[in-house]
Write a protein that holds these residues in place. Sequence first.
Motif, PDB file in Angstrom:
ATOM      1  N   GLU A 163     -57.599-106.975 -11.769  1.00  0.00           N
ATOM      2  CA  GLU A 163     -58.205-106.003 -12.668  1.00  0.00           C
ATOM      3  C   GLU A 163     -58.342-104.630 -12.006  1.00  0.00           C
ATOM      4  O   GLU A 163     -58.720-103.653 -12.662  1.00  0.00           O
ATOM      5  N   LYS A 164     -58.008-104.535 -10.722  1.00  0.00           N
ATOM      6  CA  LYS A 164     -58.064-103.263 -10.013  1.00  0.00           C
ATOM      7  C   LYS A 164     -56.702-102.578 -10.076  1.00  0.00           C
ATOM      8  O   LYS A 164     -55.665-103.218  -9.920  1.00  0.00           O
ATOM      9  N   TRP A 165     -56.737-101.267 -10.288  1.00  0.00           N
ATOM     10  CA  TRP A 165     -55.497-100.510 -10.339  1.00  0.00           C
ATOM     11  C   TRP A 165     -54.829-100.487  -8.974  1.00  0.00           C
ATOM     12  O   TRP A 165     -55.490-100.345  -7.946  1.00  0.00           O
ATOM     13  N   GLN A 166     -53.526-100.639  -8.956  1.00  0.00           N
ATOM     14  CA  GLN A 166     -52.767-100.504  -7.726  1.00  0.00           C
ATOM     15  C   GLN A 166     -51.453 -99.798  -8.019  1.00  0.00           C
ATOM     16  O   GLN A 166     -50.962 -99.798  -9.147  1.00  0.00           O
ATOM     17  N   THR A 167     -50.899 -99.182  -6.995  1.00  0.00           N
ATOM     18  CA  THR A 167     -49.659 -98.428  -7.130  1.00  0.00           C
ATOM     19  C   THR A 167     -48.486 -99.312  -6.725  1.00  0.00           C
ATOM     20  O   THR A 167     -48.535 -99.990  -5.704  1.00  0.00           O
ATOM     21  N   THR A 168     -47.447 -99.307  -7.545  1.00  0.00           N
ATOM     22  CA  THR A 168     -46.266-100.092  -7.221  1.00  0.00           C
ATOM     23  C   THR A 168     -45.028 -99.442  -7.825  1.00  0.00           C
ATOM     24  O   THR A 168     -45.118 -98.652  -8.764  1.00  0.00           O
ATOM     25  N   GLN A 169     -43.891 -99.789  -7.289  1.00  0.00           N
ATOM     26  CA  GLN A 169     -42.622 -99.296  -7.795  1.00  0.00           C
ATOM     27  C   GLN A 169     -42.110-100.233  -8.877  1.00  0.00           C
ATOM     28  O   GLN A 169     -41.990-101.441  -8.664  1.00  0.00           O
ATOM     29  N   LEU A 170     -41.827 -99.692 -10.029  1.00  0.00           N
ATOM     30  CA  LEU A 170     -41.222-100.454 -11.119  1.00  0.00           C
ATOM     31  C   LEU A 170     -39.944 -99.725 -11.513  1.00  0.00           C
ATOM     32  O   LEU A 170     -39.994 -98.630 -12.074  1.00  0.00           O
ATOM     33  N   GLY A 171     -38.814-100.330 -11.198  1.00  0.00           N
ATOM     34  CA  GLY A 171     -37.554 -99.653 -11.491  1.00  0.00           C
ATOM     35  C   GLY A 171     -37.421 -98.385 -10.686  1.00  0.00           C
ATOM     36  O   GLY A 171     -37.576 -98.372  -9.469  1.00  0.00           O
ATOM     37  N   GLU A 172     -37.199 -97.282 -11.374  1.00  0.00           N
ATOM     38  CA  GLU A 172     -36.894 -96.010 -10.713  1.00  0.00           C
ATOM     39  C   GLU A 172     -38.131 -95.226 -10.309  1.00  0.00           C
ATOM     40  O   GLU A 172     -38.019 -94.264  -9.538  1.00  0.00           O
ATOM     41  N   HIS A 173     -39.312 -95.596 -10.811  1.00  0.00           N
ATOM     42  CA  HIS A 173     -40.483 -94.749 -10.603  1.00  0.00           C
ATOM     43  C   HIS A 173     -41.717 -95.526 -10.178  1.00  0.00           C
ATOM     44  O   HIS A 173     -41.769 -96.758 -10.289  1.00  0.00           O
TER      45      HIS A 173
END
Length: 256
Positions: A163-173
């Motif tokens: 439920e916590k926001w996290q940064t990740t790469q999805l495809g190109e961005h």
Amino acid sequence: MQAGKRVLIAGIVTSVVAAAGCQAFSFNRNADALWNIVSQQCVPNQQQNSDPAPCRLVDLRNGYVVMKDREGPLQFLLLPVKKISGIESAVLLNPFSANYFAEAWHARHYMEERRGSPVDDSAIALSVNSQRGRTQNQLHIHISCLRPDIRRRLDSLDATLSEKWQTTQLGEHEYQIRILTREELKKTSPFVRIANELPGAREEMGKYGIALAAMPGGRRALMVIKRNLLLLNRGSAEELQDHSCAILQPSTLSGT
């Protein structure tokens, strides 16, 4: 920073802005095409003849329509019956406004009806593009297939998402991503949730694109992209979808 690098970056920014401006210009003449269909055809036909055509559904009680998009065999769109230009509209941050994302997820069954056979939730995604990453000036949620590579990426992240926001790469961005339960999706619109939970988002909602996909156990992955022209990123979360629906081919997810 060296002068050469500054010139290079300035050139890239100029090119991106120019390209975006040209694209916007090319569509501006028809930027109300979807709104015209809703307001001049679907809603009047429903009111006068009890027929939603050319839409698939006109729900006046809950304030939205569902229509088949001309692109892709199974893509549908959900649009409000009142004029709402897009994600930047302040009305979407009113907690009493309709939860269009929840309604769009419920409307995914039209994909199955169109196909004539089941479409598993794992193959489906919803998306809304940013203000500069769209071509139409009426809010519309894309109901379509998820890209196979994005499905595999989400599955690989399943154990680490919460439920916590996290940064990740999805495809190109790069995306911000968090998990929602069914109840959370129904209770709070993703527009409101993003404005409340991501720092600074409320003041610049027009820069964001949003996507939603299913995860195991009935959970949902809420994915948010923010426009960044330096990275050639226009904030178009629709990039996570594949309107050709290759994911429905049995061999696609296995990579064979």
